[in-house]
Design a protein around this motif. Structure first.
Motif, PDB file in Angstrom:
ATOM      1  N   SER A  54      43.324 -35.570 -71.746  1.00  0.00           N
ATOM      2  CA  SER A  54      42.393 -34.466 -71.494  1.00  0.00           C
ATOM      3  C   SER A  54      41.014 -34.738 -72.087  1.00  0.00           C
ATOM      4  CB  SER A  54      42.959 -33.161 -72.078  1.00  0.00           C
ATOM      5  OG  SER A  54      43.221 -33.297 -73.473  1.00  0.00           O
ATOM      6  N   ASN A 101      39.445 -37.797 -69.894  1.00  0.00           N
ATOM      7  CA  ASN A 101      39.202 -37.365 -68.519  1.00  0.00           C
ATOM      8  C   ASN A 101      37.901 -36.576 -68.404  1.00  0.00           C
ATOM      9  OD1 ASN A 101      39.871 -36.972 -65.707  1.00  0.00           O
ATOM     10  ND2 ASN A 101      40.333 -34.869 -66.245  1.00  0.00           N
ATOM     11  N   GLN A 102      37.566 -35.819 -69.439  1.00  0.00           N
ATOM     12  CA  GLN A 102      36.300 -35.082 -69.421  1.00  0.00           C
ATOM     13  C   GLN A 102      35.108 -36.034 -69.385  1.00  0.00           C
ATOM     14  OE1 GLN A 102      36.005 -31.425 -72.032  1.00  0.00           O
ATOM     15  NE2 GLN A 102      37.962 -32.230 -72.800  1.00  0.00           N
ATOM     16  N   GLU A 108      35.050 -37.814 -65.862  1.00  0.00           N
ATOM     17  CA  GLU A 108      34.582 -36.885 -64.821  1.00  0.00           C
ATOM     18  C   GLU A 108      33.081 -36.652 -64.945  1.00  0.00           C
ATOM     19  OE1 GLU A 108      35.452 -32.335 -63.194  1.00  0.00           O
ATOM     20  OE2 GLU A 108      36.812 -33.280 -64.629  1.00  0.00           O
ATOM     21  N   HIS A 109      32.596 -36.499 -66.172  1.00  0.00           N
ATOM     22  CA  HIS A 109      31.165 -36.293 -66.408  1.00  0.00           C
ATOM     23  C   HIS A 109      30.348 -37.467 -65.890  1.00  0.00           C
ATOM     24  CE1 HIS A 109      27.401 -35.329 -68.433  1.00  0.00           C
ATOM     25  NE2 HIS A 109      27.439 -36.523 -69.021  1.00  0.00           N
TER      26      HIS A 109
END
Length: 246
Positions: A139, A142-143, A146-147
């Motif tokens: 988690s 992944n942030q 994705e950013h």
């Protein structure tokens, strides 16, 4: 007789010269004939140094052929050019190569020789740590991913490691998009591995927002350097990166 089935006559004659005795008459005759031929060659020819190569033996040494004899041949990977590419940052590329080869010391590998070690991911503290989890099923990671890449990949966005490797290996992708995606991946891998090790050695973790800003700034600095050095085709590289920020 100690001779490989696929050996040439030259290789058969140059094997261990100890005379052997066999129960089979035909084998003894072959051994005697080989010894006679070897003796004739020693008398009629001067001794020369011979170098083994792929096709037999040669008088001239070839570093190239020697290298191919010594190395272990493996199937060529399809992601090498997406890791070792022009204008990559070496320390980023090295971590990416270790990750692609699954040679980073993630906890799933450590527990193979230390079963008592805590295998929990130190970034999310929820799931067991593996290469695929750390990049980018976690988690936390992944942030960051994705950013950096959601605006580049759009509908093709994925956080599955094998799918990411497949995407960055696409040579048909437009040049700026391909470079930014590959560089963003390597910058993210390096930053996440650094953060993971820092926490592992009991240092204070960084907020995800700070990590995002640091990696984003590093990518912008790289694109600015390419522009300032007047690298052909990179005059508008920074503008492309800004256009992918969502």
């Amino acid at each position: 007789m100690g001779i490989k089935r696929e050996a040439t006559v030259e290789e058969a004659l140059m094997r261990d010269k100890r005379r052997r005795r066999y129960r089979s008459r035909i084998l003894n005759e072959i051994e005697a004939e080989m010894e006679t031929v070897s003796e004739r060659l020693r008398v009629n020819a001067e001794a020369v140094n011979m170098w083994r190569c792929g096709s037999g033996y040669k008088q001239r040494f070839s570093a190239h052929e020697t290298w191919w004899l010594l190395r272990m041949a493996r199937e060529r990977c399809n992601w090498s050019r997406s890791i070792w590419f022009s204008k990559a940052t070496p320390k980023f590329a090295f971590v990416a190569w270790l990750a692609a080869s699954n040679r980073l010391s993630t906890m799933d590998r450590i527990t193979q020789w230390d079963p008592g070690a805590d295998a929990t991911c130190v970034l999310c503290k929820r799931e067991p740590e593996s290469r695929n989890h750390l990049f980018f099923e976690c988690s936390f990671s992944n942030q960051l991913w994705e950013h950096l890449t959601k605006g580049i990949l759009l509908s093709d966005y994925t956080n599955a490691w094998l799918s990411i490797l497949e995407i960055i290996s696409d040579e048909g992708m437009k040049k700026k998009k391909r470079f930014c995606l590959r560089y963003a991946l390597q910058a993210a891998l390096h930053a996440l591995w650094w953060e993971r090790d820092k926490i592992k050695y009991n240092e204070k973790p960084s907020p995800i927002g700070a990590t995002m800003k640091m990696v984003d700034k590093g990518i912008r600095n790289k694109l600015s350097i390419l522009r300032s050095k007047r690298v052909k085709g990179w005059e508008n590289g920074l503008q492309f990166w800004f256009s992918t920020r969502i």
